[in-house]
Structure formats: structure tokens, C-alpha cells
Write an enzyme that holds these catalytic residues in place. Structure first.
Site, PDB file in Angstrom:
ATOM      1  N   ARG A  79      -3.744  10.386   3.646  1.00 49.14           N
ATOM      2  CA  ARG A  79      -2.972  11.377   3.780  1.00 49.14           C
ATOM      3  C   ARG A  79      -1.949  11.504   2.746  1.00 49.14           C
ATOM      4  O   ARG A  79      -1.380  12.602   2.252  1.00 49.14           O
ATOM      5  CB  ARG A  79      -2.042  10.641   5.074  1.00 49.14           C
ATOM      6  N   CYS A 124      -5.540   8.540   8.582  1.00 51.68           N
ATOM      7  CA  CYS A 124      -5.755   8.090   9.937  1.00 51.68           C
ATOM      8  C   CYS A 124      -5.109   9.099  10.888  1.00 51.68           C
ATOM      9  O   CYS A 124      -4.132   9.690  10.886  1.00 51.68           O
ATOM     10  CB  CYS A 124      -4.870   6.839  10.280  1.00 51.68           C
ATOM     11  N   ILE A 167       7.311   6.771  17.000  1.00 56.06           N
ATOM     12  CA  ILE A 167       7.069   7.458  15.682  1.00 56.06           C
ATOM     13  C   ILE A 167       5.634   8.223  15.842  1.00 56.06           C
ATOM     14  O   ILE A 167       5.730   9.352  15.549  1.00 56.06           O
ATOM     15  CB  ILE A 167       6.744   6.627  14.613  1.00 56.06           C
ATOM     16  N   ASP A 175       3.728   0.450  12.033  1.00 55.69           N
ATOM     17  CA  ASP A 175       2.499  -0.032  11.757  1.00 55.69           C
ATOM     18  C   ASP A 175       2.207  -1.502  12.235  1.00 55.69           C
ATOM     19  O   ASP A 175       1.008  -1.943  12.020  1.00 55.69           O
ATOM     20  CB  ASP A 175       2.427   0.014  10.081  1.00 55.69           C
ATOM     21  N   ARG A 190      -0.090  15.015  12.804  1.00 60.56           N
ATOM     22  CA  ARG A 190       0.811  14.591  11.744  1.00 60.56           C
ATOM     23  C   ARG A 190       1.279  15.588  10.949  1.00 60.56           C
ATOM     24  O   ARG A 190       0.610  15.842  10.053  1.00 60.56           O
ATOM     25  CB  ARG A 190       0.192  13.418  10.930  1.00 60.56           C
ATOM     26  N   PRO A 191       2.075  16.562  11.422  1.00 60.52           N
ATOM     27  CA  PRO A 191       2.316  17.869  10.337  1.00 60.52           C
ATOM     28  C   PRO A 191       2.980  17.496   9.204  1.00 60.52           C
ATOM     29  O   PRO A 191       3.698  15.961   9.261  1.00 60.52           O
ATOM     30  CB  PRO A 191       3.426  18.447  11.384  1.00 60.52           C
ATOM     31  N   ARG A 230      -9.217   0.375   3.906  1.00 62.45           N
ATOM     32  CA  ARG A 230      -8.264   1.507   3.050  1.00 62.45           C
ATOM     33  C   ARG A 230      -6.947   0.641   2.721  1.00 62.45           C
ATOM     34  O   ARG A 230      -6.217   0.993   2.064  1.00 62.45           O
ATOM     35  CB  ARG A 230      -8.109   2.599   4.044  1.00 62.45           C
ATOM     36  N   LYS A 278       0.778  -1.317  -0.048  1.00 61.54           N
ATOM     37  CA  LYS A 278       0.041   0.171   0.084  1.00 61.54           C
ATOM     38  C   LYS A 278       0.898   1.231  -0.099  1.00 61.54           C
ATOM     39  O   LYS A 278       0.639   2.183  -0.806  1.00 61.54           O
ATOM     40  CB  LYS A 278      -0.761   0.008   1.288  1.00 61.54           C
ATOM     41  N   ASN A 279       1.889   1.367   0.966  1.00 63.14           N
ATOM     42  CA  ASN A 279       2.539   2.512   0.986  1.00 63.14           C
ATOM     43  C   ASN A 279       3.568   2.886  -0.038  1.00 63.14           C
ATOM     44  O   ASN A 279       4.076   3.945  -0.224  1.00 63.14           O
ATOM     45  CB  ASN A 279       3.161   2.550   2.478  1.00 63.14           C
ATOM     46  N   ASP A 318       5.400  19.753   7.611  1.00 69.51           N
ATOM     47  CA  ASP A 318       6.240  20.748   7.556  1.00 69.51           C
ATOM     48  C   ASP A 318       7.581  20.333   6.835  1.00 69.51           C
ATOM     49  O   ASP A 318       8.158  21.295   5.967  1.00 69.51           O
ATOM     50  CB  ASP A 318       6.468  21.272   9.101  1.00 69.51           C
TER      51      ASP A 318
HETATM   52  N1  EPU Z   1       6.816  14.260  11.059  1.00 69.38           N
HETATM   53  C1  EPU Z   1       6.817  15.581  11.108  1.00 69.38           C
HETATM   54  N2  EPU Z   1       6.876  16.587   9.866  1.00 69.38           N
HETATM   55  C2  EPU Z   1       6.844  16.057   8.862  1.00 69.38           C
HETATM   56  C3  EPU Z   1       6.623  14.774   8.609  1.00 69.38           C
HETATM   57  C4  EPU Z   1       6.644  13.855   9.496  1.00 69.38           C
HETATM   58  O1  EPU Z   1       6.849  15.902  12.299  1.00 69.38           O
HETATM   59  O2  EPU Z   1       6.725  16.975   8.015  1.00 69.38           O
HETATM   60  C5  EPU Z   1       6.620  13.311  11.790  1.00 69.38           C
HETATM   61  C6  EPU Z   1       5.320  12.800  11.961  1.00 69.38           C
HETATM   62  O3  EPU Z   1       4.301  13.501  12.773  1.00 69.38           O
HETATM   63  C7  EPU Z   1       5.491  11.538  12.631  1.00 69.38           C
HETATM   64  C8  EPU Z   1       6.903  11.286  12.346  1.00 69.38           C
HETATM   65  O4  EPU Z   1       7.511  12.409  11.758  1.00 69.38           O
HETATM   66  O5  EPU Z   1       5.640  11.526  14.105  1.00 69.38           O
HETATM   67  C9  EPU Z   1       6.799   9.967  10.983  1.00 69.38           C
HETATM   68  O6  EPU Z   1       6.187  10.382  10.035  1.00 69.38           O
HETATM   69  P1  EPU Z   1       6.610  10.065   8.592  1.00 69.38           P
HETATM   70  O7  EPU Z   1       6.631  11.224   7.720  1.00 69.38           O
HETATM   71  O8  EPU Z   1       7.848   9.040   8.538  1.00 69.38           O
HETATM   72  O9  EPU Z   1       5.359   9.060   8.219  1.00 69.38           O
HETATM   73  P2  EPU Z   1       4.043   9.236   7.017  1.00 69.38           P
HETATM   74  O10 EPU Z   1       5.005   9.267   5.791  1.00 69.38           O
HETATM   75  O11 EPU Z   1       3.411  10.337   7.656  1.00 69.38           O
HETATM   76  C10 EPU Z   1       4.255   6.840   6.493  1.00 69.38           C
HETATM   77  C11 EPU Z   1       3.343   5.735   6.208  1.00 69.38           C
HETATM   78  C12 EPU Z   1       2.739   5.320   7.691  1.00 69.38           C
HETATM   79  C13 EPU Z   1       3.788   4.889   8.502  1.00 69.38           C
HETATM   80  C14 EPU Z   1       4.761   5.857   8.643  1.00 69.38           C
HETATM   81  C15 EPU Z   1       6.065   5.574   9.581  1.00 69.38           C
HETATM   82  C16 EPU Z   1       2.665   6.083   4.068  1.00 69.38           C
HETATM   83  C17 EPU Z   1       1.364   6.692   3.151  1.00 69.38           C
HETATM   84  N3  EPU Z   1       2.186   6.009   5.440  1.00 69.38           N
HETATM   85  O12 EPU Z   1       3.783   7.816   7.080  1.00 69.38           O
HETATM   86  O13 EPU Z   1       1.834   4.363   7.403  1.00 69.38           O
HETATM   87  O14 EPU Z   1       3.296   4.598   9.798  1.00 69.38           O
HETATM   88  O15 EPU Z   1       5.397   6.084   7.309  1.00 69.38           O
HETATM   89  O16 EPU Z   1       6.752   4.465   8.965  1.00 69.38           O
HETATM   90  O17 EPU Z   1       3.756   5.823   3.599  1.00 69.38           O
HETATM   91  C18 EPU Z   1       0.107   2.962   7.867  1.00 69.38           C
HETATM   92  O18 EPU Z   1       0.102   2.369   6.624  1.00 69.38           O
HETATM   93  O19 EPU Z   1      -1.243   2.560   8.459  1.00 69.38           O
HETATM   94  C19 EPU Z   1       0.518   4.154   8.167  1.00 69.38           C
HETATM   95  C20 EPU Z   1       0.077   4.910   8.924  1.00 69.38           C
END
Ligand code: EPU
Length: 420
Positions: A95, A119, A329, A307, A124-125, A399, A23-24, A127
Site C-alpha cells: 500500500r 493487505c 480502524i 496492528d 482502504r480508500p 512483508r 516497517k511503517n 481519498d
Molecule cells: N481512511 C480513509 N480515507 C483515507 C485514508 C484512510 O477512509 O484517505 C480510513 C481507512 O480506510 C481506515 C482508517 O482510515 O479505516 C485508518 O487508515 P490510516 O490511513 O490511518 O492507515 P494507513 O496509513 O492505511 C497505516 C499502517 C497500517 C496501520 C494503520 C493504522 C502503514 C504503511 N500502514 O495504514 O499498518 O494498520 O496505519 O495504524 O503505515 C500493518 O503494518 O500491518 C498495517 C496495516
């Protein structure tokens, strides 16, 4: 009228389950496909999940043609694409819709879209994504509910991520492949889905080195052409079935899996006493009894995946002793624990951690999937529990879990849906 899942627990699982495309990775590959110039992009192994339906709606709103000639095969063509504002509901359903920010910015040097959804796992910023776009020369404005991101030229830059964010790494890659000159992403995320995206973009003509390490270098190119791509197997879906099998299998083989991608999980399960045979592209789990408590901490790849923390919490109710789970995380990713408590689990939750005490038998109850992996943890709990479990808000599960009904039924689970 809403749909719910019902599970009659206690049935031992047997047989084979084949894992779908990740998925991701998929949710990044589909937006990446729009970077191709007017040629067909064929993606294979696309999972049958509602996130793909939402991304397809977004593609169609951009005038991109999407066909699915056969199950798992998506043919995407951008010949009639227009860069319109992205404000349809589909954007708010996941997202990863924000990957259209990087892709449209890269292709058209401008994008306008509403706030993405997904979710709730605590704040989940994004930035770091936006700072990355700014470093490439874009301006970012958020007003009246729309992000407007644009640039005269995108010019490669050195970008250090404060956190090795999966999303920021992907979004910056999408914006940078067609930028002028060299972009270096330092402290990049190393997740396998990033390597899959880099491989796809490279086949299309991008120049990317270092994906899978913490420094990714992208030399901008002027155009990309559609190429076929097979998506890697979903390590989180695989991990979910491995955990389920550790709880309930007599003999279950999980196929289409890259064992290296789930090593943090399998080594924990071996420590617990789970009986498994790890093959080249499959893992067999045999009946496992007298499981022992373990502690673990979620980390970025190759550490224990956040996850899988929620599904693993369920299994730990069956392990003898107290297990402590630390979440680094998403500090608030513990909503599933309240639902597991309704099913009899003994869990105490502190700041970004939970302690699960076992062995505690679970019993069926009415519970709610508060997010995708919480839903997975409740499916496993339902399979383990005495009696019938009723799961609400199952759209979260749909999803991200490909063909979950048929996969579970094939393993011998008593799993069905009802409309109420
Ligand atoms: N974070 C920030 N600022 C940013 C981006 C991230 O503070 O600009 C923080 C987040 O708030 C969080 C941490 O950094 O605390 C990790 O965020 P990351 O950006 O690595 O995660 P993501 O890209 O939002 C993806 C997966 C998630 C998975 C995480 C961690 C996708 C679409 N989603 O999320 O998958 O938990 O990486 O491996 O790839 C799921 O599949 O259920 C899922 C939530």
C-alpha cells in the site's frame, strides 16, 4: 512451488530478541529520500523485509541508485532520477507505494502511477490523501488504471483530515515540504512513525513543527539535502514478540524497544496478569500463568494499535473468561479468527468486534495467513499449539517481519520453512 512455514508448538521460549527498524517508518522514509537533491541519503536500521525490496524496485525504476553496503544500511542517491510512470508490479505489492505520489508530486509537481496494493483489511480508500494534494493546488485524475496528479505550483494550505489517517498525514507532508508557503495539517495522525519521518525531513532541511501532535505545520523550503538517519524500532514487531512471550516465555527479553510506544499493549497485558519488567529500552517477560480475560478497543496512537489486535486475539485464547475486542480502524480485520478457529479457538465475530472465550487449548492445523498481522497471529498460535501448524501464504509475513526465522529459532522455537 510455494514456501510454507511449519511450527512445532509447545516449546517454551527463552533468551533475547532484538527488534528491527519500524516497517511503517521505513516505507515512508524510503520515498521521502527522493526529495533530496543529488546527495547521498544514508538510512540505517532498515529491516530485512520484502516491502523494502518492493520499494527498492520502485526506486530503481525511477533511476535512483540504491546500495546496501552492509545489513540494514541503505544508501540512496537521486542524481540520475527520472520521473517515469510507476506501473511495475512492485507498486501493487504494498500500500505504501502511494507515498511516491506525495514525494514525486512534491519534487516534480507531477506523478503518474497505478493503483497501490497491500493487505486487504476491508475497504482502504485514500481519498484524504488525494483531497490533501488538491488542497495544495494539484489536480487528480484517475483513468485507464492510472492516477495522474499534477500542479503548476504547489501552494501551502490549511488541511483538516476527517480522520487522523497515518497515510494521509505522511503523504501530505511529503508533498508539502517543497511547496510554497505554509501548510497546516489539522487532525493529523500522531503515530511515532510520523515523528520519525518529520525528524528525517527536518535533518534534510525541511521546516516542520508539531509532528506527534494533532496539528502539523510545514513551512515550504526550496530544496532538501541528504542526511543520515537511524530508523526508530518497530513497535508492532516489538508488540508481536511481547505477546508471543506472554504466551510462551520462561524468560524472554525484547531489546531495542521504546516502551512508551507499546504502553497501550503492556498495560493490557499487566491487567491480564502477564509478568513483565519494563526497562529503559527493553522489556523482559517471565513465565505468566492464570491469565485473565480483558476487553480492548483499537484506536489511533496512543491507543491500542489495530496492528496488534490480531496477535492479541491469539493470546486471549489462553485467558480465563470472555474477552471482547472492538476494532474501530478496520471493521473487517478479523479474517485471522476463522484460521484460529481451525486451531480450536472459541471466537465469535460480530460487526467490527470479536469475543474470545478461554482458556481454550489450540492444536496444530493447516492455516492461511490472510494478511500480515493475521500471519503474526498464526505464528503465535503455532507456537502455543499442540502439534504441528502449517502456515500458507507466508509472503504476507515476510512483508513485515525482519529476520523472523533466526529470531524465533534463537528463542528456542521449532520453526522452519518447506517448499511444496
Ligand atoms: N481512511 C480513509 N480515507 C483515507 C485514508 C484512510 O477512509 O484517505 C480510513 C481507512 O480506510 C481506515 C482508517 O482510515 O479505516 C485508518 O487508515 P490510516 O490511513 O490511518 O492507515 P494507513 O496509513 O492505511 C497505516 C499502517 C497500517 C496501520 C494503520 C493504522 C502503514 C504503511 N500502514 O495504514 O499498518 O494498520 O496505519 O495504524 O503505515 C500493518 O503494518 O500491518 C498495517 C496495516
Amino acid at each position: 512451488m510455494v514456501e510454507i512455514i511449519k511450527i512445532e508448538g509447545g516449546k517454551r521460549l527463552n533468551g533475547k530478541v532484538t527488534i528491527g527498524g519500524a516497517k511503517n517508518a521505513t516505507v515512508a522514509l524510503i520515498p521521502a529520500a527522493i526529495l533530496a537533491d543529488n546527495s547521498d541519503v544514508n538510512i540505517y536500521g532498515v529491516p530485512n523485509i520484502s516491502d523494502v525490496e518492493s520499494l527498492t524496485e520502485i526506486l530503481e525504476s525511477l533511476g535512483v541508485s540504491v546500495e546496501s553496503p552492509e545489513s540494514g544500511h541503505y544508501k540512496i542517491n537521486t542524481s540520475n532520477m527520472k520521473n517515469v510512470d510507476l506501473d511495475i508490479d512492485a507498486v501493487t505489492r504494498l500500500r505504501a507505494s502511494y507515498y511516491f505520489m506525495g514525494a514525486l508530486l512534491g519534487k516534480f509537481k507531477s506523478v503518474r502511477m497505478i493503483m497501490p496494493g497491500g493487505c486487504y483489511l476491508g475497504p482502504r480508500p485514500f481519498d484524504l490523501h488525494l483531497k490533501g494534494f488538491e488542497a495544495l493546488g494539484a489536480t487528480v485524475d484517475y483513468s485507464q488504471g492510472y492516477y495522474t496528479i499534477k500542479a503548476d505550483h504547489l501552494v501551502g494550505a490549511k488541511i483538516y483530515l476527517d480522520f487522523a489517517s497515518v497515510g494521509a498525514t505522511i503523504n501530505i507532508m511529503l508533498a508539502a515540504v517543497l511547496a510554497e508557503g505554509r501548510t497546516v495539517i489539522e487532525n493529523a495522525a500522531k503515530e511515532p512513525e510520523i515523528i520519525d519521518l518529520a525528524n528525517f525531513l527536518t535533518k534534510m532541511g525541511a521546516n516542520i513543527r508539531g509532528a506527534g501532535t494533532n496539528e502539523i505545520t510545514i513551512e515550504g523550503v526550496t530544496s532538501l539535502n541528504g542526511k543520515p538517519h537511524d530508523i526508530i524500532p518497530d513497535r508492532i514487531e516489538a508488540g508481536t514478540y511481547i505477546i508471543m512471550a506472554a504466551a510462551m516465555a520462561d524468560d524472554v527479553t525484547i531489546e531495542n524497544i521504546i516502551p512508551l510506544h507499546v504502553e497501550a499493549l503492556t498495560s493490557k497485558l499487566i491487567e491480564m496478569g502477564v509478568n513483565m519488567e519494563i526497562g529503559v529500552d527493553s522489556i523482559r517477560i517471565l513465565k505468566s500463568e492464570d491469565l485473565k480475560a480483558v476487553d480492548f478497543t483499537t484506536q489511533t496512537y496512543p491507543g491500542f494499535a489495530t496492528d496488534l489486535q490480531q496477535p492479541m486475539t491469539t493470546l486471549l485464547t489462553r485467558a480465563e473468561g470472555a474477552s471482547t475486542v472492538k476494532e474501530t480502524i478496520y471493521a473487517e480485520r478479523f479474517k485471522h479468527t476463522a484460521e484460529l478457529q481451525r486451531m480450536g479457538a472459541t471466537i465469535s465475530v460480530g460487526t467490527a468486534q470479536a469475543t474470545i472465550t478461554g482458556v481454550t487449548p489450540l492444536f496444530g492445523n493447516k492455516v492461511t495467513a490472510t494478511d500480515l498481522r493475521a500471519g503474526a497471529s498464526l505464528v503465535i498460535a503455532g507456537l502455543m499449539a499442540d502439534g504441528i501448524t502449517e502456515i500458507h501464504d507466508i509472503y504476507h509475513i515476510d512483508r513485515g517481519y525482519d529476520e523472523i526465522d533466526s529470531k524465533l529459532k534463537a528463542l528456542g522455537a521449532k520453526f522452519w520453512r518447506e517448499t511444496i
